[in-house]
Design a protein around this motif. Structure first.
Motif, short mmCIF file in Angstrom:
data_model
loop_
_atom_site.label_atom_id
_atom_site.label_comp_id
_atom_site.label_asym_id
_atom_site.label_seq_id
_atom_site.Cartn_x
_atom_site.Cartn_y
_atom_site.Cartn_z
N ASN A 413 23.36 8.28 23.40
CA ASN A 413 24.32 9.33 23.69
C ASN A 413 23.72 10.72 23.52
O ASN A 413 24.34 11.62 22.97
CB ASN A 413 25.54 9.16 22.78
N LEU A 414 22.47 10.89 24.00
CA LEU A 414 21.78 12.17 23.82
C LEU A 414 21.74 13.01 25.09
O LEU A 414 21.28 14.13 25.08
CB LEU A 414 20.32 11.92 23.40
N LEU A 415 22.26 12.42 26.19
CA LEU A 415 22.11 13.15 27.45
C LEU A 415 23.05 14.34 27.52
O LEU A 415 24.20 14.28 27.08
CB LEU A 415 22.39 12.21 28.63
N GLN A 416 22.54 15.44 28.05
CA GLN A 416 23.39 16.62 28.23
C GLN A 416 24.20 16.41 29.49
O GLN A 416 23.79 15.72 30.40
CB GLN A 416 22.53 17.87 28.42
N SER A 417 25.32 17.07 29.53
CA SER A 417 26.15 16.88 30.70
C SER A 417 26.05 18.07 31.62
O SER A 417 26.26 19.21 31.23
CB SER A 417 27.59 16.67 30.27
N ALA A 418 25.70 17.78 32.87
CA ALA A 418 25.75 18.82 33.89
C ALA A 418 26.90 18.45 34.82
O ALA A 418 27.03 18.96 35.92
CB ALA A 418 24.43 18.88 34.64
N GLY A 450 27.53 34.80 24.82
CA GLY A 450 26.91 33.98 23.77
C GLY A 450 27.97 33.27 22.94
O GLY A 450 27.84 32.09 22.61
N PHE A 451 29.03 33.99 22.64
CA PHE A 451 30.13 33.40 21.88
C PHE A 451 30.75 32.23 22.65
O PHE A 451 30.93 31.14 22.11
CB PHE A 451 31.19 34.48 21.59
N PHE A 452 31.01 32.46 23.95
CA PHE A 452 31.62 31.38 24.76
C PHE A 452 30.68 30.18 24.87
O PHE A 452 31.12 29.03 24.81
CB PHE A 452 31.97 31.91 26.15
N MET A 453 29.37 30.45 24.99
CA MET A 453 28.42 29.33 25.09
C MET A 453 28.43 28.53 23.79
O MET A 453 28.37 27.29 23.82
CB MET A 453 26.99 29.85 25.36
N GLY A 454 28.49 29.23 22.67
CA GLY A 454 28.53 28.54 21.38
C GLY A 454 29.74 27.62 21.30
O GLY A 454 29.63 26.44 20.90
N PRO A 466 22.86 23.80 29.43
CA PRO A 466 23.06 25.25 29.30
C PRO A 466 23.19 26.02 30.61
O PRO A 466 24.07 26.87 30.74
CB PRO A 466 21.84 25.72 28.52
N LYS A 467 22.34 25.69 31.61
CA LYS A 467 22.39 26.50 32.84
C LYS A 467 23.72 26.33 33.56
O LYS A 467 24.35 27.31 33.96
CB LYS A 467 21.23 26.12 33.77
N THR A 468 24.14 25.09 33.69
CA THR A 468 25.40 24.82 34.39
C THR A 468 26.57 25.45 33.62
O THR A 468 27.45 26.09 34.21
CB THR A 468 25.65 23.30 34.49
N ALA A 469 26.55 25.27 32.29
CA ALA A 469 27.64 25.80 31.47
C ALA A 469 27.74 27.32 31.61
O ALA A 469 28.84 27.86 31.80
CB ALA A 469 27.41 25.42 30.01
N THR A 470 26.61 28.02 31.57
CA THR A 470 26.64 29.47 31.70
C THR A 470 27.22 29.87 33.05
O THR A 470 28.07 30.77 33.15
CB THR A 470 25.20 30.05 31.59
N ARG A 471 26.78 29.18 34.09
CA ARG A 471 27.26 29.53 35.44
C ARG A 471 28.78 29.36 35.52
O ARG A 471 29.49 30.25 35.98
CB ARG A 471 26.56 28.64 36.48
N LEU A 472 29.28 28.23 35.01
CA LEU A 472 30.73 27.98 35.08
C LEU A 472 31.52 29.02 34.30
O LEU A 472 32.57 29.50 34.76
CB LEU A 472 31.04 26.57 34.56
N LEU A 473 31.01 29.40 33.14
CA LEU A 473 31.70 30.41 32.33
C LEU A 473 31.74 31.75 33.04
O LEU A 473 32.78 32.40 33.13
CB LEU A 473 31.02 30.57 30.97
N GLU A 474 30.56 32.15 33.57
CA GLU A 474 30.48 33.46 34.23
C GLU A 474 31.40 33.53 35.45
O GLU A 474 32.08 34.56 35.65
CB GLU A 474 29.04 33.76 34.63
#
Ligand code: ADP
Ligand code: MG
Length: 478
Positions: A413-418, A450-454, A466-474
């Motif tokens: 269960n180590l895979l990151q989710s994109a 940064g706060f939202f990413m955390g 991280p890349k996908t998450a940042t894009r979706l948040l922005e």
């Protein structure tokens, strides 16, 4: 007045042959005293020497690696002197026609070359121990007759640092070539240091002293420092440096006179009548040449220039042949991917410590090289975060060496989710939960990403890629 330091080395390399230079006695280090001794090592009357072919091969291998001219016709001589650990009364060595002539070696991390005068084959003496018994000196002849190469350099060194660098390069090379274990502590690599000083601008060499048997680089440094100061003080006070042989006292860090330099004729060198000349066929030399692996210096340059690795990495990766070849293998598998730095980091930070702690050479690492490349690709693709990969997947792979890294990571269960569906849902929830922060962000406080990413990482239990998450948040915050 400023002075220049001039140093030349005579380096003894103990060869890792199974048997001795001139008989079949065991040549390995250690063993109970006087157990590796037959009538030949004991120099009983009527015994005759027979040359070890392996020792000739090793000498040729080193000579070729150092760019020496291989002497097609070398001969042995007797160097006569009396000492209790030399029962024959002479050392069998090569005086007139040594096996290798000329050659040079570049210092590690520099373009300065040290020229080699010649390399000759000889035998070691036994070992006298003066501190084991209150009354007597004890003698162990296990070492008597073990093959040595003596590398004699030109007086090309100008500092103790250059000496240390040269010795490190010789040690790496003899190990790489498989001709010696290069172990200074066990005496497989010993050096006599010839030291002189001259006033800056002077072209003639000054009178030299030879400091015997300095058996560690730290001592060599201290001996050189002491000796240089001693000679300068002598000259400054109007005295002369006498050519002599000196010893180094480890306790006080000083050198002391052992004896005035023996003139060469004192040894009464003469041709060894019991050994025929060593005549080397072209075929023999060509075969040895063909068997020499790419040299450490070449691979170091390749890592640095072709693969653009930092010099420090290239040096660490080429400390031994096994590590360097392993690195080359990983880079080959990585192919066109620009993986040199990740491969280097994996080897230096993780695999070498593993190899050290388990005593396993990297070439015998149970995880296949291709699996390591897949491991690095998973980090690169964002399937697993670098920290999770190194902290969890790395040890898991070593415990399950046959496993596919992808399958293993999924199982743990180590895979990151994109997976955008999953991440979009978390992003929506977050924005709803922190309306104040959203408002601040919209007013220009962009650092809040940064706060939202955390929060995103927390909510996804570290699996958000991280890349996908940042894009979706922005997208949402706009
Ligand atoms: P010997 O035959 O007396 O042993 P060599 O000429 O063979 O003397 O030199 C022995 C070693 O001493 C070599 O490593 C050489 O480079 C070094 N050497 C010779 N002259 C000097 C000098 N003036 N200063 C420092 N080293 C020297
Ligand atoms: Mg000499």
């Amino acid at each position: 007045m400023s002075y220049e330091t001039i140093i030349g080395l005579e380096i003894h390399v103990q060869l890792a042959t199974r048997s001795k230079a001139f008989c079949a006695d065991d040549a390995s280090f250690g063993g109970a005293p006087n157990t590796h001794v037959s009538a030949v090592s004991l120099a009983h009357p009527g015994t005759l020497p027979r040359l070890n072919l392996k020792a000739v091969e090793y000498a040729t291998r080193l000579g070729l690696a150092l760019g020496c001219e291989i002497n097609r016709h070398s001969t042995f001589d007797r160097k006569n002197y009396f000492y209790a650990d030399l029962p024959k009364g002479f050392q069998t060595t090569q005086d007139k026609n040594p096996i290798c002539l000329g050659g040079a070696l570049l210092l590690q991390g520099s373009e300065a070359a040290i020229r080699i005068h010649h390399i000759h084959l000889e035998e070691d003496a036994g070992k006298s121990m003066h501190d084991q018994d209150p009354q007597d000196s004890l003698i162990d002849l296990n070492r008597a007759g073990v093959p040595l190469l003596e590398i004699v350099t030109e007086p090309d060194f100008r500092s103790a640092e250059e000496v240390a660098s040269f010795m490190a390069e010789i040690r790496r090379l003899v190990r790489w070539l498989g001709i010696s274990d290069g172990n200074m502590e066990e005496g497989s690599l010993r050096c006599d240091v010839n030291i002189s000083v001259r006033k800056s601008g002077e072209t003639r060499l000054g009178q030299r002293c030879e400091v015997k048997n300095v058996n560690s680089m730290r001592f060599a440094r201290r001996a050189i420092e002491f000796e240089v100061n001693r000679q300068i003080e002598l000259l400054e006070s109007g005295g002369n440096v006498e050519q002599e042989t000196r010893g180094f006292d480890v306790g006080s860090g000083t050198t002391y006179s052992l004896r005035e330099k023996e003139n060469a004729h004192d040894y009464r060198y003469f041709p060894e009548p019991d050994l025929p000349p060593v005549v080397l066929q072209e075929r023999f030399i060509a075969d040895i040449k063909a068997g020499i692996p790419p040299l450490p210096r070449e691979l170091e340059r390749e890592f640095e220039i072709t693969h653009r690795l930092p010099a420090r990495d290239a040096a660490l990766l080429t400390q031994d042949r096994d590590t360097a070849f392993y690195c080359t293998r990983l880079l080959e598998i990585a192919g066109k991917k620009d993986f040199a730095k990740p491969v280097s980091n994996l080897i230096i930070n993780k695999l070498l410590p593993w190899a050290d702690s388990t005593g396993t050479p990297l070439s015998e690492c149970p995880v296949a090289p291709a699996a390591w490349i897949q491991f690095l690709e998973m980090i690169e693709n964002g399937q697993v975060s670098a920290s999770t990969a190194y902290q969890r997947l790395f040890p898991a792979l070593l415990e399950n060496p046959g496993a596919d890294p992808g399958v293993l990571a999924a199982g743990l269960n180590l895979l990151q989710s994109a997976d955008s569906g999953f991440l979009e849902q978390i992003a929506d929830e977050l924005l709803a939960r922190f309306p104040d922060k959203v408002a601040e962000y919209k007013k220009g406080k962009k650092g809040l990403i940064g706060f939202f990413m955390g929060e995103m990482m927390k909510a996804s239990q570290g699996k958000a890629e991280p890349k996908t998450a940042t894009r979706l948040l922005e997208e949402r915050l706009k």
